[in-house]
Write an enzyme that holds these catalytic residues in place. Sequence first.
Site, mmCIF file in Angstrom:
data_model
loop_
_atom_site.group_PDB
_atom_site.id
_atom_site.type_symbol
_atom_site.label_atom_id
_atom_site.label_comp_id
_atom_site.label_asym_id
_atom_site.label_seq_id
_atom_site.Cartn_x
_atom_site.Cartn_y
_atom_site.Cartn_z
ATOM 1 N N ASP A 91 -6.311 10.815 -9.080
ATOM 2 C CA ASP A 91 -5.091 10.269 -9.668
ATOM 3 C C ASP A 91 -5.114 10.603 -11.154
ATOM 4 O O ASP A 91 -5.990 10.120 -11.890
ATOM 5 C CB ASP A 91 -5.013 8.751 -9.480
ATOM 6 N N GLU A 140 -3.088 0.488 -10.316
ATOM 7 C CA GLU A 140 -2.948 -0.875 -10.811
ATOM 8 C C GLU A 140 -4.309 -1.470 -11.167
ATOM 9 O O GLU A 140 -4.454 -2.172 -12.170
ATOM 10 C CB GLU A 140 -2.261 -1.760 -9.764
ATOM 11 N N GLU A 143 0.854 -1.194 0.000
ATOM 12 C CA GLU A 143 0.000 0.000 0.000
ATOM 13 C C GLU A 143 0.886 1.239 0.000
ATOM 14 O O GLU A 143 1.898 1.287 0.697
ATOM 15 C CB GLU A 143 -0.915 -0.052 1.231
ATOM 16 N N SER A 144 0.536 2.231 -0.820
ATOM 17 C CA SER A 144 1.458 3.324 -1.135
ATOM 18 C C SER A 144 1.850 4.163 0.075
ATOM 19 O O SER A 144 3.014 4.533 0.223
ATOM 20 C CB SER A 144 0.869 4.222 -2.226
ATOM 21 N N LYS A 145 0.892 4.485 0.955
ATOM 22 C CA LYS A 145 1.260 5.305 2.115
ATOM 23 C C LYS A 145 2.223 4.552 3.022
ATOM 24 O O LYS A 145 3.140 5.156 3.600
ATOM 25 C CB LYS A 145 0.024 5.725 2.904
ATOM 26 N N CYS A 192 -8.383 7.739 -5.873
ATOM 27 C CA CYS A 192 -7.792 6.771 -4.957
ATOM 28 C C CYS A 192 -8.883 5.983 -4.240
ATOM 29 O O CYS A 192 -9.874 6.550 -3.774
ATOM 30 C CB CYS A 192 -6.906 7.488 -3.935
ATOM 31 N N ARG A 238 2.115 11.405 -6.194
ATOM 32 C CA ARG A 238 1.476 11.936 -4.988
ATOM 33 C C ARG A 238 2.311 11.490 -3.803
ATOM 34 O O ARG A 238 2.703 10.334 -3.725
ATOM 35 C CB ARG A 238 0.037 11.428 -4.844
ATOM 36 N N GLY A 239 2.602 12.421 -2.898
ATOM 37 C CA GLY A 239 3.423 12.083 -1.742
ATOM 38 C C GLY A 239 4.833 11.678 -2.112
ATOM 39 O O GLY A 239 5.466 10.898 -1.406
#
Length: 272
Positions: free
Chosen positions: A188, A221, A85-87, A181, A248-249
């Site tokens: 996104d 994805e 998970e991206s975060k 998201c 992002r981030g």
Amino acid sequence: MLNKLQQTVERAPLGQKSPYPKNYDQSLLHPISRNAQREAMGIEPNFLGFDIWNAYELFWQDLKGKPVRACASFIIPARSTYLCESKSVKLYLNSLNHEKFASASDVGNLIAKDLSQICQTIIKVEMNPKDLGQFSSDDDFRLLDEIDVTISKYTKDASLLKTTDEVVEDKVVTHLFKSHCLCTGQPDLGSIFIEYKGKKITDESLLAYLISYRDHAGFSENCIEQIWTDLMNLGLEELSIFGRFTRRGGIDINPYRSTKEISAKNPRLIYQ
């Protein structure tokens, strides 16, 4: 009430308050089952490919305590058991900020080990990739964005796709893609490159279909795999889809899916 896809990320840190990590902590990485997400979407993973994550805000310290800044690219196979998970990846990378390393390769080796363990596959990490310093053109992809078309649907709809009897080999791109998201609802933005062989998909219908994702909630994805599945359902012989998403981030995520083996090209776009 959460839908089936949202339930696959119910406990993910994305969208929740998280303290800034003070020390290296591999446990910050949060795995998400690819199979669970694909089952929720009704997708069979009959494709090859990978995801390229570019991290632009990577810091650590040298052995004398001086900060070192770098970019890194992570190549994650599409057939990996899990994705991160991206975060959780951002928090994990931040946990390296106050750690001391002798070299950039030591940092890359640690990240590769930790991501590989979480995703249960071999993850390749490249430190300071040269191609990230370049802006890519559309090369020989035809741009769909100037087509004069009326758009009235902004929820994902594969029925918009129309084909002709003409068999073609075509390469098209749009920079107008937007989804949201799955966890936070934040937009996104992306560029979608499509290369295919088979019955011609009319440009107007393809652009209208891609724009219909504007209110759709799904990870980058998820979106690329859904597009791949919907286009393959048209009876195409070959198909490759490359999604290049705005960061992002400090991280951009770029899924590649194809009917054939493809190389891990990583050209940064002007929008990234």
